[in-house]
Design a protein around this motif. Structure first.
Motif, PDB file in Angstrom:
ATOM      1  N   ARG A 151      73.255   0.025-100.071  1.00 52.40           N
ATOM      2  CA  ARG A 151      72.149   0.193 -99.111  1.00 52.40           C
ATOM      3  C   ARG A 151      71.490  -1.130 -98.742  1.00 52.40           C
ATOM      4  O   ARG A 151      70.992  -1.295 -97.627  1.00 52.40           O
ATOM      5  N   SER A 152      71.499  -2.096 -99.651  1.00 53.92           N
ATOM      6  CA  SER A 152      70.823  -3.376 -99.352  1.00 53.92           C
ATOM      7  C   SER A 152      71.741  -4.366 -98.633  1.00 53.92           C
ATOM      8  O   SER A 152      71.327  -5.462 -98.300  1.00 53.92           O
ATOM      9  N   GLY A 153      73.013  -3.973 -98.432  1.00 55.10           N
ATOM     10  CA  GLY A 153      73.963  -4.902 -97.805  1.00 55.10           C
ATOM     11  C   GLY A 153      74.901  -5.529 -98.835  1.00 55.10           C
ATOM     12  O   GLY A 153      75.952  -6.057 -98.486  1.00 55.10           O
ATOM     13  N   LYS A 154      74.501  -5.522-100.111  1.00 54.72           N
ATOM     14  CA  LYS A 154      75.425  -5.819-101.224  1.00 54.72           C
ATOM     15  C   LYS A 154      75.482  -4.540-102.043  1.00 54.72           C
ATOM     16  O   LYS A 154      74.638  -3.654-101.870  1.00 54.72           O
TER      17      LYS A 154
ATOM     18  N   GLU B  53      86.956   2.492 -97.913  1.00 57.59           N
ATOM     19  CA  GLU B  53      87.901   2.652 -96.786  1.00 57.59           C
ATOM     20  C   GLU B  53      87.206   2.452 -95.434  1.00 57.59           C
ATOM     21  O   GLU B  53      87.783   1.884 -94.515  1.00 57.59           O
ATOM     22  N   ASP B  54      85.986   2.946 -95.302  1.00 63.54           N
ATOM     23  CA  ASP B  54      85.287   2.829 -94.014  1.00 63.54           C
ATOM     24  C   ASP B  54      84.455   1.545 -93.924  1.00 63.54           C
ATOM     25  O   ASP B  54      83.689   1.382 -92.976  1.00 63.54           O
ATOM     26  N   ARG B  55      84.605   0.669 -94.899  1.00 59.08           N
ATOM     27  CA  ARG B  55      83.909  -0.632 -94.935  1.00 59.08           C
ATOM     28  C   ARG B  55      82.416  -0.472 -94.611  1.00 59.08           C
ATOM     29  O   ARG B  55      81.850  -1.141 -93.748  1.00 59.08           O
ATOM     30  N   LEU B  56      81.776   0.439 -95.358  1.00 60.91           N
ATOM     31  CA  LEU B  56      80.389   0.776 -95.030  1.00 60.91           C
ATOM     32  C   LEU B  56      79.406  -0.357 -95.313  1.00 60.91           C
ATOM     33  O   LEU B  56      78.387  -0.468 -94.640  1.00 60.91           O
ATOM     34  N   MET B  57      79.729  -1.225 -96.276  1.00 60.35           N
ATOM     35  CA  MET B  57      78.782  -2.327 -96.527  1.00 60.35           C
ATOM     36  C   MET B  57      78.771  -3.313 -95.362  1.00 60.35           C
ATOM     37  O   MET B  57      77.725  -3.863 -95.030  1.00 60.35           O
ATOM     38  N   ASP B  58      79.925  -3.498 -94.716  1.00 60.34           N
ATOM     39  CA  ASP B  58      79.949  -4.351 -93.512  1.00 60.34           C
ATOM     40  C   ASP B  58      79.090  -3.711 -92.425  1.00 60.34           C
ATOM     41  O   ASP B  58      78.348  -4.380 -91.712  1.00 60.34           O
ATOM     42  N   ASN B  59      79.220  -2.376 -92.326  1.00 58.22           N
ATOM     43  CA  ASN B  59      78.431  -1.668 -91.310  1.00 58.22           C
ATOM     44  C   ASN B  59      76.932  -1.817 -91.588  1.00 58.22           C
ATOM     45  O   ASN B  59      76.137  -2.027 -90.677  1.00 58.22           O
ATOM     46  N   VAL B  60      76.552  -1.727 -92.883  1.00 55.79           N
ATOM     47  CA  VAL B  60      75.135  -1.870 -93.246  1.00 55.79           C
ATOM     48  C   VAL B  60      74.609  -3.208 -92.725  1.00 55.79           C
ATOM     49  O   VAL B  60      73.553  -3.272 -92.080  1.00 55.79           O
TER      50      VAL B  60
ATOM     51  N   ILE C 259      55.077  -5.965 -89.286  1.00 58.85           N
ATOM     52  CA  ILE C 259      55.957  -6.593 -90.291  1.00 58.85           C
ATOM     53  C   ILE C 259      57.206  -5.724 -90.458  1.00 58.85           C
ATOM     54  O   ILE C 259      57.109  -4.488 -90.454  1.00 58.85           O
ATOM     55  N   ILE C 260      58.350  -6.376 -90.581  1.00 53.79           N
ATOM     56  CA  ILE C 260      59.597  -5.651 -90.882  1.00 53.79           C
ATOM     57  C   ILE C 260      59.940  -5.965 -92.338  1.00 53.79           C
ATOM     58  O   ILE C 260      60.046  -7.132 -92.721  1.00 53.79           O
ATOM     59  N   LYS C 261      60.080  -4.914 -93.142  1.00 57.15           N
ATOM     60  CA  LYS C 261      60.303  -5.118 -94.586  1.00 57.15           C
ATOM     61  C   LYS C 261      61.655  -4.581 -95.018  1.00 57.15           C
ATOM     62  O   LYS C 261      62.218  -3.707 -94.368  1.00 57.15           O
ATOM     63  N   GLY C 262      62.112  -5.050 -96.177  1.00 49.06           N
ATOM     64  CA  GLY C 262      63.338  -4.511 -96.779  1.00 49.06           C
ATOM     65  C   GLY C 262      64.573  -5.300 -96.397  1.00 49.06           C
ATOM     66  O   GLY C 262      64.501  -6.400 -95.834  1.00 49.06           O
ATOM     67  N   ARG C 263      65.720  -4.723 -96.722  1.00 51.24           N
ATOM     68  CA  ARG C 263      67.025  -5.346 -96.470  1.00 51.24           C
ATOM     69  C   ARG C 263      68.020  -4.271 -96.109  1.00 51.24           C
ATOM     70  O   ARG C 263      67.861  -3.111 -96.512  1.00 51.24           O
ATOM     71  N   GLY C 264      69.117  -4.682 -95.476  1.00 53.88           N
ATOM     72  CA  GLY C 264      70.209  -3.751 -95.198  1.00 53.88           C
ATOM     73  C   GLY C 264      69.711  -2.532 -94.438  1.00 53.88           C
ATOM     74  O   GLY C 264      68.993  -2.656 -93.433  1.00 53.88           O
TER      75      GLY C 264
END
Ligand SMILES: Cc1ncc(COP(=O)(O)O)c(C=O)c1O
Length: 376
Positions: free
Chosen positions: A216-219, A284-291, A310-315
């Motif tokens: 969810r965070s991109g990693k 298979e769907d490379r979801l972390m790239d999509n995030v 303010i924009i907070k968080g990651r991914g």
């Protein structure tokens, strides 16, 4: 028998779902940017997930932890590869609170100590030790308040050092991106210093990745944005895409002993197959790239909207902070624009926690609705 009335409910009754959309009994379509509270990782009703669970329940849905269950080993092997957490051991349970409860218990067993350090605005679940480490007195009953917990401000490294050096702290538990509290993050310097202080003081560093984990965070894990090595990592929400499953990763140096931890339902056959199919789809769907791609796209558009302060968080664990409370805006988005979003302890924050396979067209749909809602 009436239901015990603990949940304030929106007046929406989903009966089916597909991908990032949820449908009510009149077949009205809702865009799900809340993911049932960050639980829906690979999208609703993913065909591979449905097929895997259906086949497994027809074969063997459950047997207890008294027998060999190769599915647990398959899940552990796949998790090691996708997470990159080499040689950690896996203990399976059923929810986020249970994961943290086991993490804290293990820290206490192994260090022989009992006090916990947790952080302001943190949320770790509602079981005994987990809720005591949660910064919300409204959900801590007297029976939970017996636990020894010290709540510090995020980034208070002087406080962490002072408390750890007293010698009675079994664990420091932290969300690398706060979920329920409102997407706040400590600095890299803070996280890395806490990690070092834990190691110097025989204290376990517990990464609560219940919400921020599973890509969810991109990693794979949010802690992997920093140079830290947690002793225990707790996981749950995205793990089963709605099937109840949780777990803890336990550092290779921590030795197991028969009977130390245990559960009836944890790691059952159906849960393992749900967990395995989620990991297969993420890969298979490379979801972390999509995030990462969708996150950049989302933030770029969010920056153009003047009401967002303010924009907070990651991914795809994001928060949009306004300078007023957003309860009415959330209602408007649901009832007038058919879009689910999340709230937080920070009442000015709109939380965005979509399935990890959300696409640009869904983000466009959201911003079109948001801009209209903000200007009418
Ligand atoms: C960071 C974090 N930890 C733990 C929990 C508790 O998980 P569960 O509700 O599955 O017990 C949550 C739930 O929101 C959470 O966000």
């Amino acid at each position: 028998m009436p239901l015990f009335n603990v949940y304030p409910l929106y007046d929406v009754t989903p009966v089916s779902a597909n991908g990032v959309y949820v449908y009510d009994e009149n077949n009205t379509e809702y865009l799900d940017l809340y993911g049932g509270h960050a639980v829906i990782s690979i999208g609703h009703g993913h065909p591979k997930y449905v097929e895997a669970i259906t086949k497994q329940v027809a074969k063997l849905g459950f047997y207890s932890n008294a027998i060999q269950n190769p599915l647990q080993k398959q899940l552990a092997a796949k998790l090691e590869v996708l997470s990159g957490c080499k040689e950690y051991q896996l203990f399976l349970c059923n929810s986020g609170a249970e994961a943290n409860e086991n993490a804290l218990k293990l820290a206490s067993f192994k260090t022989g100590k009992s006090r916990v350090i947790a952080f302001k605005n943190g949320f770790h679940g509602r079981t005994s030790a987990a809720v005591a480490a949660t910064d919300n007195t409204a959900i801590i009953a007297p029976i939970n308040a017996q636990q020894k917990v010290t709540i510090l401000e995020l980034n208070d490294i002087v406080g962490v050092k002072r408390e750890l050096e007293k010698g009675d702290v079994c664990a420091v538990i932290v969300e690398f991106i706060q979920g329920v509290g409102g997407l706040d993050q400590a600095t890299a310097q803070f996280f890395e210093k806490v990690d070092a202080l834990c190691k110097a003081n025989n204290t376990f560093f517990i990464a609560d990745e219940v919400q921020s984990g599973y890509g969810r965070s991109g990693k794979f894990f949010a802690f992997q944005h920093y140079n830290v090595t947690p002793d225990i990592i707790s996981i749950a929400k995205g793990m089963g895409n709605g099937f109840p499953i949780g777990g803890i990763f336990i550092h290779p140096t921590i030795e197991a002993k028969f009977g130390m931890l245990g559960t009836t339902f944890g790691g059952n056959h159906l849960a393992c197959v749900a967990g395995l199919s989620v990991l297969n789809v993420i890969e298979e769907d490379r979801l972390m790239d999509n995030v990462n791609e969708i996150s950049k796209y989302f933030i770029k558009i969010a920056k153009t909207i003047p009401q967002i302060k303010i924009i907070k968080g990651r991914g795809l664990m994001l928060g949009l902070e306004f300078d007023y409370e957003v309860g009415d805006l959330r209602k408007k988005l649901i009832y007038d624009y058919q879009i689910f979003t999340g709230g937080a302890a920070n009442k000015k924050l709109l939380r965005i926690l979509p399935p990890l396979n959300v696409k640009k067209e869904h983000i466009n749909q959201f911003f079109k609705a948001l801009v209209h809602a903000l200007n009418t």
